[in-house]
Scaffold this active site. Structure first.
Site, PDB file in Angstrom:
ATOM      1  N   ASP A  38       0.835  -1.208   0.000  1.00 36.49           N
ATOM      2  CA  ASP A  38       0.000   0.000   0.000  1.00 36.49           C
ATOM      3  C   ASP A  38       0.872   1.261   0.000  1.00 36.49           C
ATOM      4  OD1 ASP A  38      -2.421   1.322  -0.013  1.00 36.49           O
ATOM      5  OD2 ASP A  38      -2.549   1.410   2.173  1.00 36.49           O
ATOM      6  N   ASN A  58     -10.902  -2.027  -5.500  1.00 35.74           N
ATOM      7  CA  ASN A  58     -10.100  -1.002  -6.187  1.00 35.74           C
ATOM      8  C   ASN A  58     -10.685  -0.588  -7.539  1.00 35.74           C
ATOM      9  OD1 ASN A  58      -6.935  -2.295  -4.946  1.00 35.74           O
ATOM     10  ND2 ASN A  58      -8.162  -0.608  -4.177  1.00 35.74           N
TER      11      ASN A  58
HETATM   12  C1  IPE Z   1      -5.244  -2.527  -0.240  1.00 37.54           C
HETATM   13  O1  IPE Z   1      -4.978  -1.198  -0.324  1.00 37.54           O
HETATM   14  C2  IPE Z   1      -5.216  -3.143  -1.610  1.00 37.54           C
HETATM   15  C3  IPE Z   1      -3.901  -3.220  -2.236  1.00 37.54           C
HETATM   16  C4  IPE Z   1      -2.770  -2.879  -1.694  1.00 37.54           C
HETATM   17  C5  IPE Z   1      -3.919  -3.744  -3.553  1.00 37.54           C
HETATM   18  P1  IPE Z   1      -6.139  -0.110  -0.483  1.00 37.54           P
HETATM   19  O2  IPE Z   1      -5.473   1.198  -0.505  1.00 37.54           O
HETATM   20  O3  IPE Z   1      -6.993  -0.434  -1.626  1.00 37.54           O
HETATM   21  O4  IPE Z   1      -6.956  -0.337   0.836  1.00 37.54           O
HETATM   22  P2  IPE Z   1      -7.922   0.640   1.616  1.00 37.54           P
HETATM   23  O5  IPE Z   1      -8.900   1.156   0.603  1.00 37.54           O
HETATM   24  O6  IPE Z   1      -7.058   1.726   2.164  1.00 37.54           O
HETATM   25  O7  IPE Z   1      -8.531  -0.219   2.682  1.00 37.54           O
HETATM   26  C1  IPE Z   2      -1.678   0.472  -3.194  1.00 38.68           C
HETATM   27  O1  IPE Z   2      -1.430   1.826  -3.344  1.00 38.68           O
HETATM   28  C2  IPE Z   2      -1.704  -0.198  -4.520  1.00 38.68           C
HETATM   29  C3  IPE Z   2      -3.035  -0.348  -5.110  1.00 38.68           C
HETATM   30  C4  IPE Z   2      -4.175  -0.348  -4.486  1.00 38.68           C
HETATM   31  C5  IPE Z   2      -3.005  -0.500  -6.529  1.00 38.68           C
HETATM   32  P1  IPE Z   2      -2.617   2.870  -3.250  1.00 38.68           P
HETATM   33  O2  IPE Z   2      -3.054   3.222  -4.619  1.00 38.68           O
HETATM   34  O3  IPE Z   2      -3.679   2.391  -2.354  1.00 38.68           O
HETATM   35  O4  IPE Z   2      -1.896   4.124  -2.623  1.00 38.68           O
HETATM   36  P2  IPE Z   2      -2.415   5.010  -1.422  1.00 38.68           P
HETATM   37  O5  IPE Z   2      -2.692   4.088  -0.286  1.00 38.68           O
HETATM   38  O6  IPE Z   2      -3.653   5.689  -1.903  1.00 38.68           O
HETATM   39  O7  IPE Z   2      -1.299   5.947  -1.163  1.00 38.68           O
HETATM   40 MG    MG Z   3      -4.046   2.510  -0.367  1.00 39.18          MG
END
Ligand code: IPE
Ligand code: IPE
Ligand code: MG
Length: 241
Positions: A14, A62
């Site tokens: 993340d 996502n």
């Molecule tokens: C979890 O991260 C999913 C991945 C790292 C692919 P998210 O950024 O999507 O999770 P939330 O929305 O903060 O729970």
């Molecule tokens: C995690 O990075 C990877 C994916 C969910 C693809 P994020 O896109 O959630 O990045 P932050 O958490 O918003 O910084």
């Molecule tokens: Mg994230």
């Protein structure tokens, strides 16, 4: 590190978006660097002696992100996916996939399927791509399969449910989440039942050997928890005093 290493490590990778913005670039740039960063971290995991790594790349939730971000992620899978898989193949890494097939385009499925087929005899290291994934959805899917196959309720065991998951895997021993948030976000719920959870403030693109070693030290300390707690975690009957 000593020999008390996780056999199966989960990485909730993340913080890519925030990292991109901190570089005065876009969230999308963060996704690109984050995806490529897998190639830096996986060899460190394998070199330290962890044989199986599951990496959370994209959840079902996502897809609800802004359309430009979703389109970019699909673009990254198409463009960076194949070279990334080939580089892992060159390192003899076996690739498997946890996640839904529904919702992916034929091209996206072909990229994943080709990687799985190409690397199926590789070893001893495995990378599980957790993509288009939801832990709850995986369990719903398993329940549907059990019902469709009209399995006798008396035959339904933990082993059977495990066999019905999209890719049956050993239990997770340690789950590391980067970028500070202390939640699972629907990551491998069944497989993480007894896992140690470690959260670091480091963003995924900055995550390196030092962070991994800190997580492993935390994991080893967690294994030193009282024997009656550990017994439950290891599936044994706890002793009573
Ligand atoms: C979890 O991260 C999913 C991945 C790292 C692919 P998210 O950024 O999507 O999770 P939330 O929305 O903060 O729970
Ligand atoms: C995690 O990075 C990877 C994916 C969910 C693809 P994020 O896109 O959630 O990045 P932050 O958490 O918003 O910084
Ligand atoms: Mg994230």
């Amino acid at each position: 590190m000593d020999n008390k290493l996780p056999k199966h490590l989960g990485l909730i990778m993340d913080g890519n978006g925030r990292w991109g913005q901190r570089q005065q670039r876009s969230r999308l740039f963060g996704h690109q660097v984050g995806l490529q960063h897998i190639l830096t971290v996986l060899p460190i995991c394998f070199r330290l002696g962890i044989p199986i790594v599951s990496g959370y790349l994209w959840s079902l939730e996502n897809w609800r992100r802004p359309s430009a971000e979703v389109a970019h992620m699909r673009h990254l899978l198409r463009t960076l996916g194949p070279p990334l898989m080939r580089m892992l193949h060159a390192q003899h890494v076996r690739i498997v996939h946890s996640g839904n097939r529904a919702g992916l385009t034929p091209k996206e499925l072909a990229i994943i399927d080709e990687a799985v087929t190409l690397t199926q005899y590789n070893g001893p290291h495995t990378f599980n791509i957790v993509f288009n994934y939801s832990g709850r959805e995986e369990l719903v899917h398993a329940a549907r399969r059990i019902a469709t196959e009209r399995i006798d309720p008396a035959e339904i065991s933990e082993q059977l449910v495990n066999a019905m998951l999209s890719t049956p895997m050993p239990d997770l021993d340690l789950v590391i989440r980067t970028s500070g948030e202390c939640r699972l976000s629907n990551f491998l719920l069944w497989q993480s039942a007894n896992a140690v959870l470690y959260v670091t403030d480091t963003s995924w693109p900055d995550f390196g050997q030092r962070d991994l070693e800190a997580a492993l030290r935390y994991y080893q300390e967690a294994l030193c928890m009282p024997a009656h707690v550990r017994a439950v975690a290891e599936g044994q009957e706890p002793y009573c005093v």
